[in-house]
Design a protein around this motif. Structure first.
Motif, short mmCIF file in Angstrom:
data_model
loop_
_atom_site.label_atom_id
_atom_site.label_comp_id
_atom_site.label_asym_id
_atom_site.label_seq_id
_atom_site.Cartn_x
_atom_site.Cartn_y
_atom_site.Cartn_z
N HIS A 1 0.82 -1.22 0.00
CA HIS A 1 0.00 0.00 0.00
C HIS A 1 0.84 1.26 0.00
O HIS A 1 0.49 2.25 -0.63
CB HIS A 1 -1.00 -0.02 1.16
CG HIS A 1 -2.17 -0.88 0.84
ND1 HIS A 1 -2.16 -2.24 1.03
CD2 HIS A 1 -3.36 -0.58 0.25
CE1 HIS A 1 -3.30 -2.74 0.60
NE2 HIS A 1 -4.05 -1.76 0.13
N LEU A 2 1.98 1.21 0.70
CA LEU A 2 2.85 2.38 0.65
C LEU A 2 3.39 2.56 -0.76
O LEU A 2 3.55 3.67 -1.26
CB LEU A 2 3.97 2.23 1.68
CG LEU A 2 3.49 2.37 3.14
CD1 LEU A 2 4.47 1.74 4.11
CD2 LEU A 2 3.26 3.83 3.51
N ALA A 3 3.64 1.44 -1.43
CA ALA A 3 4.14 1.52 -2.81
C ALA A 3 3.06 2.06 -3.76
O ALA A 3 3.36 2.82 -4.68
CB ALA A 3 4.62 0.14 -3.27
N ARG B 1 -1.69 9.25 2.46
CA ARG B 1 -1.70 8.44 3.68
C ARG B 1 -2.76 7.37 3.48
O ARG B 1 -3.90 7.68 3.14
CB ARG B 1 -2.06 9.31 4.88
CG ARG B 1 -2.03 8.57 6.22
CD ARG B 1 -2.64 9.44 7.31
NE ARG B 1 -1.93 10.70 7.46
CZ ARG B 1 -0.78 10.84 8.11
NH1 ARG B 1 -0.21 9.80 8.67
NH2 ARG B 1 -0.20 12.02 8.20
N TRP B 2 -2.39 6.11 3.66
CA TRP B 2 -3.36 5.02 3.48
C TRP B 2 -4.31 5.07 4.67
O TRP B 2 -3.87 5.02 5.83
CB TRP B 2 -2.59 3.69 3.45
CG TRP B 2 -3.46 2.49 3.27
CD1 TRP B 2 -4.65 2.44 2.61
CD2 TRP B 2 -3.19 1.18 3.74
NE1 TRP B 2 -5.13 1.16 2.62
CE2 TRP B 2 -4.26 0.36 3.32
CE3 TRP B 2 -2.15 0.59 4.46
CZ2 TRP B 2 -4.32 -0.99 3.59
CZ3 TRP B 2 -2.21 -0.76 4.74
CH2 TRP B 2 -3.28 -1.55 4.31
N VAL B 3 -5.59 5.24 4.40
CA VAL B 3 -6.53 5.40 5.49
C VAL B 3 -7.65 4.37 5.41
O VAL B 3 -7.97 3.85 4.34
CB VAL B 3 -7.20 6.80 5.49
CG1 VAL B 3 -6.18 7.87 5.75
CG2 VAL B 3 -7.95 7.06 4.19
N ILE C 1 -7.32 5.03 -4.95
CA ILE C 1 -7.69 6.43 -5.12
C ILE C 1 -6.97 7.29 -4.09
O ILE C 1 -6.99 6.96 -2.90
CB ILE C 1 -9.22 6.61 -4.97
CG1 ILE C 1 -9.95 5.84 -6.07
CG2 ILE C 1 -9.61 8.08 -5.01
CD1 ILE C 1 -11.45 5.97 -6.01
N ASN C 2 -6.36 8.34 -4.56
CA ASN C 2 -5.76 9.29 -3.63
C ASN C 2 -6.52 10.62 -3.70
O ASN C 2 -6.80 11.13 -4.78
CB ASN C 2 -4.29 9.54 -3.96
CG ASN C 2 -3.69 10.55 -3.00
OD1 ASN C 2 -3.69 10.35 -1.78
ND2 ASN C 2 -3.23 11.67 -3.53
N LYS D 1 -2.80 6.48 13.11
CA LYS D 1 -2.96 7.47 12.05
C LYS D 1 -3.70 6.91 10.83
O LYS D 1 -3.65 7.47 9.76
CB LYS D 1 -1.59 8.03 11.60
CG LYS D 1 -0.80 8.68 12.72
CD LYS D 1 0.65 8.94 12.30
CE LYS D 1 1.48 7.69 12.33
NZ LYS D 1 2.87 7.86 11.98
N ALA D 2 -4.38 5.76 11.03
CA ALA D 2 -5.05 5.14 9.88
C ALA D 2 -6.45 5.70 9.69
O ALA D 2 -7.11 5.43 8.70
CB ALA D 2 -5.13 3.63 10.08
#
Ligand code: ADP
Ligand code: MG
Length: 561
Positions: free
Chosen positions: A176-178, A256-258, A285-286, A302-303
């Protein structure tokens, strides 16, 4: 800014709590630090599910020698310094808790060098205490190695799953960070096997290819929406590439992956009527928003985040995803049609200037209608499917599903303009209703009237149907009304009542499979289908057609390899 310990009044405003629950949490915190440090290459290694070893190497800014020790102090951070900064966070980290929390439950080695220093620093900490510190030569960047995580915390270890399961948590996080940072080159080594390697060329499709495979990478549709305040970008799957669960929905806010049920609902709403029950889209989607539009300081990991204008965000995300879906022509497998991009760009230009933060939905411009290419009817198969040819190959169209789509769109359009065509029955029809059906009838009386039904009580359980929408006059009226009442009574579906009525009417009035059609009738049907907004699915989300592209045909016949 230099690393400093936050002032007590800032600390008291921080959503504190346990951040290191499992090895994957360590990986998340370390990689987030590397990203905040502007790294363009990050390599992650884990052994034994991350219990034996976790190592994160980056080529980011590094930590100056004078600040290395401070970095392991609780609430020491270089990312915020005062209360105002807390409302305006643009980095992934901001609480200065990760490094000390990791160091408290493991043995940590750090090797780092900032560009301002001639040499790098090395430090070894055990249970938070520095046991060794020296200078050493190394290039700019940071390497942090975590050994024996939770070794002295048997209760934590007991809570963990098998090494394989922990590895998969780690892979999930890194993937997910990638996805959020396609311009960063990631590698992930799990027990010495290369599990993921991204190119770092900034192309999201390439990352999708590494994580989900070629089919999705090629088939997904581009999302690009630009407003004055916000921008929404990413990829969403066409309905044909859906999945049976929601784990393929990856949503990011300012990268930030939420986890956000709001964003999930907004994305899924864009697929309303396009997916069968139990199917879910794939989406990456960002949403980019000014940091003051969101609050990330609400949960320790922080999620979760809070939007200050939830409705606007919901409407924008839904419409951005919808825009991608409706602007997409039928894609030729194996190729990303250039027209997809140009239509998208056209659409995004039209939407420019829409504001996030207004109460009404941000999208006022009409969505482009995709239509079908012009199809030439060639015949009917099994009295059920229409065979047609188009510029993109061969089409097999389910006559019932296609007609359902046409009627559904028509009745909803008539209803929305209060112009449903009504047919009074010369001979009223008597219908017997169960007590449950009577209740549903009573509860929906007005809405049914809007759709053209006049149904009156006639003593006992009998009712007289005096008028019906023109659409169903040819169908079995009694059966149509009973099914309609059934549909209205079912509470488990979130479909709005007007859509339920329209679905029911369309399904009942549409020509059936097994019915022979003349060429003229078939041509008319296809022509009307071309004019609907979603010609490729019926109102229940099932496909109206199967397409065999010219490419597929050539492949099947061995004309291309
Ligand atoms: P936070 O990320 O919330 O600031 P951390 O405990 O994760 O807190 O990190 C403390 C500080 O150490 C960061 O603010 C940053 O200045 C520095 N730091 C940590 N990791 C790195 C890294 N990989 N590269 C450069 N600086 C880092
Ligand atoms: Mg951090």
């Amino acid at each position: 800014m230099p690393i400093k310990v936050l002032a007590p009044e800032v600390i008291s405003k921080i959503a504190a709590g346990e951040v290191i629950e499992r090895p994957a949490s360590v990986v998340k915190e370390l990689v987030e630090n590397s990203l905040d440090a502007g790294a363009s290459q990050i390599s992650v290694e884990a052994q034994g599910g991350g219990i034996d070893l976790i190592k994160v190497i980056d080529n980011g800014a590094g930590i100056p020698a004078s600040e290395v020790e401070l970095a392991f102090h609780r609430y020491a951070t270089s990312k915020v310094s005062n209360l105002d900064d807390l409302g305006n966070i643009s980095s992934l980290g901001f609480r200065g808790e990760a490094l000390p929390s990791i160091a408290a439950v493991a043995e940590v080695e750090i090797s780092t060098k900032a560009s301002s220093d001639a040499v790098g620093s090395y430090m070894y900490l055990r249970k938070g205490d520095i046991v060794r510190r020296e200078s050493h030569a190394r290039p700019q960047g940071t390497t942090i190695t975590v050994h024996r995580l939770f070794r002295y915390f048997p209760a934590r270890l007991k809570f963990l799953k098998s090494a394989n399961a922990e590895n998969s948590h780690i892979a999930h996080i890194v993937s997910h960070l990638a996805l959020a940072f396609p311009e960063v080159r990631f590698s992930l080594l799990l027990d010495k096997h290369l599990s993921l390697q991204t190119a770092g060329n900034g192309n999201l499709r390439d990352v999708v290819n590494q994580i989900y495979g070629l089919k999705l990478a090629q088939g997904m549709l581009k999302v690009k929406w630009r407003g004055t305040l916000s921008e929404i970008s990413g990829l969403v799957s066409p309905p044909s590439l859906s999945r049976s669960n929601r784990s393929y929905l990856s949503l990011f806010v300012n990268r930030r992956w939420v986890y956000s049920s709001l964003l999930i609902r907004a994305t899924e709403k864009a697929y309303h009527g396009l997916l069968m029950d139990g199917k879910h889209p794939v989406a990456i989607i960002n949403i980019s928003l000014p940091p003051e539009e969101i609050d990330v300081n609400v949960h320790p990991t922080k999620a979760q985040i809070k939007f200050h204008h939830e409705q606007a965000v919901f409407a924008t995300v839904e419409e951005a995803a919808k825009g991608a879906l409706t602007a997409a022509p039928i894609a030729k497998p194996g190729a990303i049609s250039p027209s997809t991009t140009s239509r998208q760009e056209l659409a995004s230009l039209r939407w420019q200037g829409q504001m996030v933060g207004e109460k009404e939905p941000a999208f006022t411009a009409p969505l482009p209608t995709p239509g079908l290419p012009v199809l030439r009817v060639m015949g009917q198969l099994a009295n059920t499917y229409i065979i047609a040819e188009g510029p993109e190959g061969l089409y097999l169209i389910d006559q019932h599903a296609a007609h359902e789509r046409i009627l559904y769109d028509r009745i909803l359009a008539q209803w929305s303009q209060a112009e449903v065509e009504v047919q009074g029955l010369l001979q009223p029809i008597t219908i017997e209703l169960t007590p449950g059906e009577e209740q549903t009838l009573e509860a929906n009386k007005e809405t049914l009237a809007q759709f053209g039904f006049t149904i009156e009580p006639f003593g006992d359980r009998s009712h007289l149907i005096r008028a019906v929408p023109v659409m169903i006059t040819k169908a079995n009226v009694i059966e149509a009304v009973s099914i309609l009442l059934d549909n209205l009574a079912s509470k488990d579906s979130p479909t709005p009542w007007e859509e339920k009525i329209a679905q029911s009417l369309a399904c009942h009035s549409a020509i059936r499979g097994g019915q022979q059609l003349s060429n003229e009738e078939m041509r008319e049907l296809i022509k009307q289908l071309e004019q609907t907004k979603q010609p490729r699915t019926c109102p229940h989300g099932r496909p109206t057609m199967i397409q065999l592209s010219s490419y597929q045909l050539e492949k099947e016949f061995g004309r291309v390899s």
